[in-house]
Enzyme design. Structure first.
Site: not given
Ligand code: BGC
Ligand code: BGC
Length: 843
Positions: A322, A522
């Site tokens: 990830d 998130e």
């Molecule tokens: C998320 C994932 C996601 C990835 C790409 C991460 O922060 O936990 O679920 O696929 O970002 O955007």
């Molecule tokens: C991104 C997401 C990612 C996240 C992780 C964001 O800035 O756009 O895709 O999952 O950061 O912390």
């Protein structure tokens, strides 16, 4: 402080002891693969594909091999850079878009896919042409693409209990991914979420493993096509990614990226439930979780990744990590992590650190820190998936059969599937005296801030990462809940009045009030308690007012999870849990409003896949546990055929005042928010600010309530310069580690009324002898006196300056010995949209 933390855990997770089991293995994170189900090898590559992989491998340089293991984000890499760095894959993170534009049209996404592809397969001396794979978070439809159909988030799809529907949703999603030119969807999330305080609960189908197990294969097959059939990875399909392996839904107190403390059998029975059918269905990739299992980060857990997932479960595809997750492994940084590759990660998601990660990984292979056999195995997996995906043979993304059919995006057939999904996801919690379904020929007030708000009904991971910043204009293909109701009611001879605040011109026969959670993704959605707290503080008053006027109220509740809503349930005659339905808001009217001839158009079939809480406290109990006693259990859901009375509910949430802390908002509407307090202090001690005028003990600081936009919605603070004095926000310690990692900031909206005469420090305190300071004098001096402005200081500045972000008690304290006057209205945790800074460090 430790004692306080323990108290909090005891209060908030009375059932914690049930969830936290003794760890059997001596070494943390150690597994016994024999305990896991034993699957035959996936055998993704038949002999022809394997031979092709061998030929490619033989022609690749070490640089090309290492490159295949790295994935960069489109906001940090340009297509031409692939010539110097043969990176194997790109992704579009939640906030990334072509040329930095989140809202770029589908045609720009397709052109971007072409640009990267072209360079990757270019014929150049010393270069093995290998197509780059483009991954994207298509988690409820191809949700990054403006104009795509947005399905209900998984929490709603869980309530549908309909695997065949999930297959069709996945098919439409795959088609819309193919239209935009990407190869790979980072879905489905197979988390079995056990504590809905987690901000990602809506990405989960339910709290019970059986439901997730029953969905997994249908979704994978819907995305990729059926294994063994001609349609497998056909032109309208996309690569699937069951995620996040494993235990993401079982973290401590539902905290994002935290530790899942369960024994191995629980990990297998509950959290891994979806992976067995997903792997059998031919899932080509799996994403490893950010979280830990018993203290060991998943990306570094060789036992689980290599011995279990690739060994026992026979998984042959790519294990991708990830977003910078490797940087969290002890001894690693985002630029270097041999440990993750050695644990079995085949592709590192390295959005912005890819360049140095590439170089360091290369050096580690040369130095023998990563065995060549491991590299070859990983590359073999990547190439196999690339061949199977069709990327080699179908040519430029825009030349592929499904690509560029922009008219098919959210086409009528796709929208019909989404609308059906909305209907099947709604759960009727209350319907007194059969208020629903409504006669179309009625006079209906449609109220609430969610009524005509497609962004709110779609939630996070919609166009932008957190789902914020969009208006209805960003969804030309979408229908708000209001628009759907209006259509159904007016076509049946009724009339509607839309009013977000519940005021009206004509007294209605009935009010439909659409309220609920604002979008989040998130960790920004993590909660401390299960209480629903509206961002609109007039919301309950609006409901009470309608009730007081004897207007029957139908509440449509938008949320990413079940929440304690007893006051709202009491004020509603009918209450519908609508989750986050997406762009087909008309699905709500399909159930709520009768046909013009009075017939019921559709009945409710949705049943809860998460327990609806009786109090604001998380008791950690699930079906089958002793003492399981939610307000509405899993499986609950009324219909027009089968009603039930809901008695008046207690409005005591059970949450102790001290626990009602708001991690995100510190001060607004004239006072400290939640359980935070505002203090003013000087050498003689501190005084809590409770009155409209208050001074520090030695009268160094004077704090007064003043009016800015509303009555007493701001504080005016005067430092008289006769000694050191401060104002600060203080509360029980909160854990802001994840927020610091996630690039968040504390923001202060203020106006300087008199420029500082001496240095001013902004400090963060994390308990006894724990803290860090930044010097904000220059920022305050640069501010135009009398003009409103916002200062955002990155949490990372304090972390870097030595603060322990796990136990933040004072997110802000402004200290000076000089004279200063300022007025402020808001202090809160905020996203860094490129405007957050690290002011000079003041020691
Ligand atoms: C998320 C994932 C996601 C990835 C790409 C991460 O922060 O936990 O679920 O696929 O970002 O955007
Ligand atoms: C991104 C997401 C990612 C996240 C992780 C964001 O800035 O756009 O895709 O999952 O950061 O912390």
């Amino acid at each position: 402080m430790k004692a306080l933390k323990r108290l909090r855990s005891a209060l908030l997770a009375a059932g914690a002891s049930l969830m936290v089991c003794a760890v059997a293995s001596a070494e943390p994170g150690a597994v016994t693969p024999a305990k896991w189900p034993s699957l035959p090898r996936q055998n993704l590559a038949g002999p022809t594909v394997a031979a092709r992989v061998d030929r490619l491998l033989a022609s690749m340089s070490l640089e090309e091999k290492v490159g295949q293991l790295i994935q960069a984000d489109i906001s940090s890499i340009k297509p031409a850079e692939l010539r110097d760095y043969p990176i194997g894959s790109i992704l579009a993170g939640g906030n990334s878009g072509p040329d930095g534009d989140d809202r770029a049209p589908a045609s720009a996404w397709l052109a971007l896919a072409d640009d990267f592809y072209r360079v990757s397969v270019e014929k150049r001396a010393g270069h093995t042409p290998i197509p780059v794979l483009f991954g994207i978070d298509a988690v409820h439809g191809n949700n990054n693409l403006p104009g795509a159909v947005i399905f209900p988030h998984n929490v709603g799809l869980g309530a549908a209990h309909d695997p065949a529907l999930l297959r069709r949703i996945a098919e439409v999603t795959a088609d819309e991914v193919a239209i935009g030119g990407a190869d790979w969807a980072f879905a489905p999330t197979l988390a079995v979420v056990r504590d809905v305080r987690w901000g990602r609960s809506y990405e989960s189908y339910g709290e019970e493993p059986s439901l997730v197990r029953s969905y997994a294969a249908s979704i994978v097959e819907g995305l990729q096509g059926k294994r063994g059939s001609k349609d497998f990875m056909g032109p309208h399909r996309t690569i699937a990614t069951p995620k996040h392996f494993v235990g993401d839904g079982g973290t401590n107190e539902g905290r994002d990226q935290d530790d899942c403390k369960v024994d191995e059998q629980t990990l297998i029975d509950i959290h891994a439930a979806g992976y067995v059918p997903a792997i059998k269905a031919g899932a080509l990739t799996v994403m490893a979780s950010f979280s830990s299992w018993n203290g060991v980060k998943m990306v570094a857990n060789k036992g689980l990744i290599t011995d279990v997932l690739k060994g026992r479960l026979g998984f042959d595809g790519i294990v991708v990590s990830d977003w910078n997750a490797h940087s969290q492994v002890p001894g690693c940084t985002k630029y270097s992590c041999a440990a993750a590759i050695n644990a079995g990660i085949d592709m590192l998601m390295a959005p912005d650190g890819w360049k140095r990660l590439f170089q360091n990984t290369l050096a580690q292979v040369r130095a023998g820190e990563i065995p060549m056999a491991r590299i070859d195995d990983a590359v073999r997996r990547v190439l196999t998936v690339k061949i199977l995906s069709g990327a080699f043979d179908r040519g430029l993304p825009s030349q592929r059969p499904a690509a560029g059919k922009f008219a098919a995006l959210a086409g009528a057939d796709h929208r019909a599937v989404a609308r059906e999904a909305v209907r099947k996801s709604l759960v009727l919690l209350k319907n007194e005296r059969n208020l629903l379904p409504l006669q179309a020929k009625s006079n209906v007030l449609i109220a609430g801030d969610g009524a005509d708000n497609i962004a709110k009904q779609s939630g996070g991971w919609t166009i932008s990462w957190q789902g914020t910043g969009s208006t209805n204009r960003d969804f030309p293909q979408g229908m708000s809940i209001y628009a759907g109701l209006q259509q159904a009611i007016e076509s049946g001879g009724g009339r509607v009045e839309l009013s977000a605040d519940g005021s009206f011109q004509t007294k209605p026969d009935v009010a439909i009030v659409v309220i609920g959670e604002d979008p989040y993704a998130e960790f920004q959605g993590d909660l401390d308690t299960l209480e629903y707290v509206s961002s609109n503080e007039n919301e309950l008053a609006m409901l009470r007012k309608l009730k007081a006027q004897n207007i029957p109220v139908v509440t449509v509740f938008l949320s990413g999870r079940p929440l304690w809503t007893n006051p709202q349930l009491n004020l509603a005659d009918a209450f519908v849990a609508a989750w986050l339905p997406g762009t087909e808001g008309g699905g709500i009217a399909d159930l709520l409003v009768r046909a013009p001839d009075g017939a019921v158009r559709h009945d409710f079939t949705g049943k809860l896949s998460f327990s609806w809480p009786r109090t604001g406290l998380q008791d950690g109990k699930h079906r089958g546990d002793a003492g399981y006693d939610p307000l509405f259990p899993v499986g609950y859901g009324l219909s027009y055929k089968q009603g039930a009375r809901v008695a008046a509910l207690s409005e005591e949430s059970g949450v102790p005042a001290a626990a009602r802390i708001n991690r995100n908002i510190y001060f607004r509407q004239g006072r400290a928010a939640g359980a935070w307090s505002l203090y003013t202090s000087d050498a003689q001690g501190a005084e809590r600010v409770t009155a409209t005028r208050q001074t520090s003990p030695r009268k160094i600081v004077d704090v007064r309530s003043v009016d800015v936009a509303q009555q007493e919605d701001a504080k005016h603070v005067t430092w008289n310069g006769a000694g050191e004095g401060s104002i600060r926000i203080e509360g029980r310690p909160v854990d802001l580690r994840r927020q610091s990692n996630g690039d968040m900031a504390v923001s202060l909206r203020f106006r300087v009324d008199a420029t500082p005469t001496d240095r001013v420090k902004w400090t963060v305190n994390c308990g006894k002898d724990c803290g860090a300071a930044t010097d904000v004098t220059d920022v305050l001096r640069a501010a135009t006196p009398g003009a409103w402005t916002t200062l955002k200081v990155k949490l990372a500045c304090f972390a870097d300056a030595g603060a322990d972000m796990q136990t933040v008690e004072r997110p802000i304290e402004l200290v000076t010995s000089g004279k200063l006057e300022l007025t402020f209205t808001d202090i809160r945790l905020d996203s860094n949209t490129g405007d957050a800074i690290c002011p000079g460090s003041g020691g």
